[in-house]
Design a protein around this motif. Structure first.
Motif, short mmCIF file in Angstrom:
data_model
loop_
_atom_site.label_atom_id
_atom_site.label_comp_id
_atom_site.label_asym_id
_atom_site.label_seq_id
_atom_site.Cartn_x
_atom_site.Cartn_y
_atom_site.Cartn_z
N PHE A 100 62.96 -72.32 -9.73
CA PHE A 100 63.06 -70.85 -9.65
C PHE A 100 63.50 -70.42 -8.26
CE2 PHE A 100 61.45 -66.70 -8.55
CZ PHE A 100 61.81 -65.93 -9.65
N LEU A 101 62.93 -71.03 -7.23
CA LEU A 101 63.29 -70.65 -5.87
C LEU A 101 64.74 -71.01 -5.55
CD1 LEU A 101 60.04 -71.65 -3.94
CD2 LEU A 101 60.83 -69.35 -4.51
N GLN A 102 65.24 -72.06 -6.18
CA GLN A 102 66.65 -72.38 -6.01
C GLN A 102 67.54 -71.33 -6.67
OE1 GLN A 102 66.78 -76.28 -7.76
NE2 GLN A 102 66.06 -77.32 -5.90
N LEU A 103 67.10 -70.83 -7.82
CA LEU A 103 67.87 -69.80 -8.52
C LEU A 103 67.76 -68.44 -7.83
CD1 LEU A 103 66.89 -70.70 -12.20
CD2 LEU A 103 69.16 -70.98 -11.17
N TYR A 104 66.55 -68.12 -7.34
CA TYR A 104 66.28 -66.81 -6.73
C TYR A 104 65.55 -67.03 -5.40
CZ TYR A 104 67.40 -65.40 -11.47
OH TYR A 104 68.04 -65.22 -12.68
N PRO A 105 66.29 -67.39 -4.36
CA PRO A 105 65.65 -67.76 -3.10
C PRO A 105 65.13 -66.59 -2.27
CG PRO A 105 68.04 -67.88 -2.90
CD PRO A 105 67.75 -67.58 -4.34
N SER A 106 65.49 -65.37 -2.61
CA SER A 106 65.16 -64.25 -1.72
C SER A 106 64.56 -63.06 -2.46
CB SER A 106 66.41 -63.82 -0.94
OG SER A 106 67.46 -63.47 -1.85
N VAL A 107 63.61 -63.32 -3.37
CA VAL A 107 62.88 -62.23 -4.01
C VAL A 107 61.85 -61.72 -2.99
CG1 VAL A 107 61.40 -61.55 -5.93
CG2 VAL A 107 63.19 -63.28 -6.27
N PRO A 108 62.02 -60.52 -2.45
CA PRO A 108 61.19 -60.10 -1.30
C PRO A 108 59.76 -59.77 -1.68
CG PRO A 108 62.62 -58.31 -2.00
CD PRO A 108 63.02 -59.51 -2.82
N ASN A 109 59.51 -59.44 -2.92
CA ASN A 109 58.20 -58.96 -3.34
C ASN A 109 57.53 -59.94 -4.29
OD1 ASN A 109 60.20 -58.55 -5.22
ND2 ASN A 109 59.40 -56.60 -5.98
N MET A 110 57.68 -61.22 -4.04
CA MET A 110 57.27 -62.25 -4.99
C MET A 110 55.85 -62.74 -4.75
SD MET A 110 59.27 -65.82 -5.69
CE MET A 110 58.41 -67.21 -6.44
N GLY A 111 55.20 -63.18 -5.84
CA GLY A 111 53.93 -63.88 -5.79
C GLY A 111 53.96 -64.98 -6.84
N TRP A 112 52.94 -65.82 -6.84
CA TRP A 112 52.80 -66.87 -7.86
C TRP A 112 51.83 -66.44 -8.94
CZ3 TRP A 112 56.65 -69.89 -7.47
CH2 TRP A 112 57.09 -70.42 -6.26
N TYR A 113 52.11 -66.86 -10.17
CA TYR A 113 51.23 -66.57 -11.31
C TYR A 113 50.76 -67.89 -11.91
CZ TYR A 113 49.45 -64.38 -15.59
OH TYR A 113 48.64 -63.96 -16.61
N VAL A 114 49.46 -68.00 -12.18
CA VAL A 114 48.89 -69.20 -12.80
C VAL A 114 49.08 -69.09 -14.31
CG1 VAL A 114 46.85 -70.63 -13.11
CG2 VAL A 114 47.22 -69.43 -10.93
N THR A 115 50.00 -69.87 -14.85
CA THR A 115 50.36 -69.74 -16.27
C THR A 115 49.18 -70.06 -17.18
OG1 THR A 115 52.68 -70.20 -15.85
CG2 THR A 115 51.89 -70.63 -18.07
N GLU A 116 48.45 -71.12 -16.88
CA GLU A 116 47.29 -71.49 -17.69
C GLU A 116 46.16 -70.51 -17.38
OE1 GLU A 116 47.43 -73.79 -19.89
OE2 GLU A 116 48.96 -75.23 -19.30
N GLU A 117 45.75 -69.70 -18.37
CA GLU A 117 44.84 -68.59 -18.07
C GLU A 117 43.37 -68.95 -18.34
OE1 GLU A 117 48.16 -65.14 -18.94
OE2 GLU A 117 46.74 -65.72 -20.50
N GLY A 118 43.04 -69.31 -19.57
CA GLY A 118 41.67 -69.71 -19.87
C GLY A 118 40.73 -68.54 -20.08
#
Length: 312
Positions: A102-120
């Motif tokens: 993803f970072l290779q495709l979109y290296p400069s998203v200024p307002n980015m965070g990570w999301y934990v896909t596995e929720e539980g």
């Protein structure tokens, strides 16, 4: 363009799953590179397992600047077992592989965070010391893998899946203590927007009948769970933020089964019910975070009870 003062303003965008995997029967099928313990039958060879749905992502990416934060998830790891430390290690590596692409495709998203896909389920995670330690291992390894690529805010959005009143006061204390231990073990801070389960506990059948008889409620369930998690946050500094993921849908069951993977259909909730629930959260001072899901928000604002998946 209207800004935060507009009732249509959306603050967060969370992309839960952006890559090919066998747990998602709606997306393109993966080929035989998928894990042998995949929970769905393998599809054709249209995409290798773990490949980002680039064409679909491109349609969304042009709107990234409109949001305050874009939380990017990765994929469901099909052979993941949270009680197996080696499995947690593999899951973290697979998520990091997708995140790196993803970072290779979109290296400069200024307002980015990570999301934990596995929720539980946050309450089930806290029920026993064993389960809380298992999820601490999983979340810790996942956060470390993602943060090694880029240091960003991280969001986790588990559900509450049992009525709050089903627990004794002693059990509530146990859940709180175990969750404190979980968050204090994490190597990085994390934000928590917990699913209120008011969508998953509502059923629907045509023509236009909502059954709220078994549904969770704001005052009996969401408010006390929110208060519980706020107490956890005061004892666990790694838990940076607690907000409510206000589910804006109901389920049309498939032979009594919930969940998309069981063939259930997800439809928009009643607009009046959502309005009452939001007013309840506001009156109790509950902060609302990322809400599932954007199509339902759109249809609720237009007062249309449209479905996500068509046709029926």
């Amino acid at each position: 363009a209207e800004g935060p003062g507009s009732p249509y303003y959306v603050e967060f965008l969370a992309l839960q799953n952006i890559a090919c995997n066998q747990l998602d029967p709606i997306g393109p099928p993966c080929n035989a590179s998928a894990p042998t313990r995949s929970k769905q039958a393998l599809g054709n060879s249209s995409l290798p397992y773990g490949t980002i749905w680039e064409a679909d992502l491109a349609k969304i990416a042009k709107y990234f600047p409109l949001f305050d934060t874009v939380y990017v998830g990765t994929l469901w790891v099909d052979d993941w077992n949270p009680w197996d430390n080696a499995s947690n290690t593999r899951a973290a590596a697979m998520q990091a592989s997708v995140a790196q692409r993803f970072l290779q495709l979109y290296p400069s998203v200024p307002n980015m965070g990570w999301y934990v896909t596995e929720e539980g389920s946050i309450n089930q995670v806290g029920e026993t010391l064993t389960s809380s330690l298992a999820f601490a291992d999983f979340l810790g390894k996942t956060a470390a893998a993602l943060q090694s690529l880029r240091t960003l805010p991280t969001l986790w959005s588990p559900a509450v899946t049992s009525p709050f009143g089903s627990y004794t006061p002693a059990m509530i204390t146990t859940i709180e203590d175990n969750l404190v231990g979980l968050f204090n073990q994490l190597p990085f801070p994390i934000k928590l927007h917990f699913q209120d389960f008011l969508g998953q506990s509502v059923t629907f059948r045509f023509p236009f009948f909502y059954n709220y008889s078994a549904a969770f409620t704001c005052e009996a369930d969401t408010v006390p769970y929110y208060q519980l998690l706020q107490r956890v946050a005061t004892r666990a500094p790694r838990l940076q933020e607690v907000k409510v993921n206000m589910e804006m849908f109901a389920e049309r069951l498939n032979n009594g089964e919930h969940g998309e993977n069981n063939g259930a259909n997800i439809i928009s909730a009643s607009p009046s019910e959502i309005a009452v629930r939001k007013a309840c959260y506001d009156s109790h001072g509950l902060a609302v975070g990322a809400c599932w899901a954007l199509p339902h928000w759109y249809y609720l604002w237009t007062y249309a009870n449209a479905t996500v998946y068509q046709p029926y």
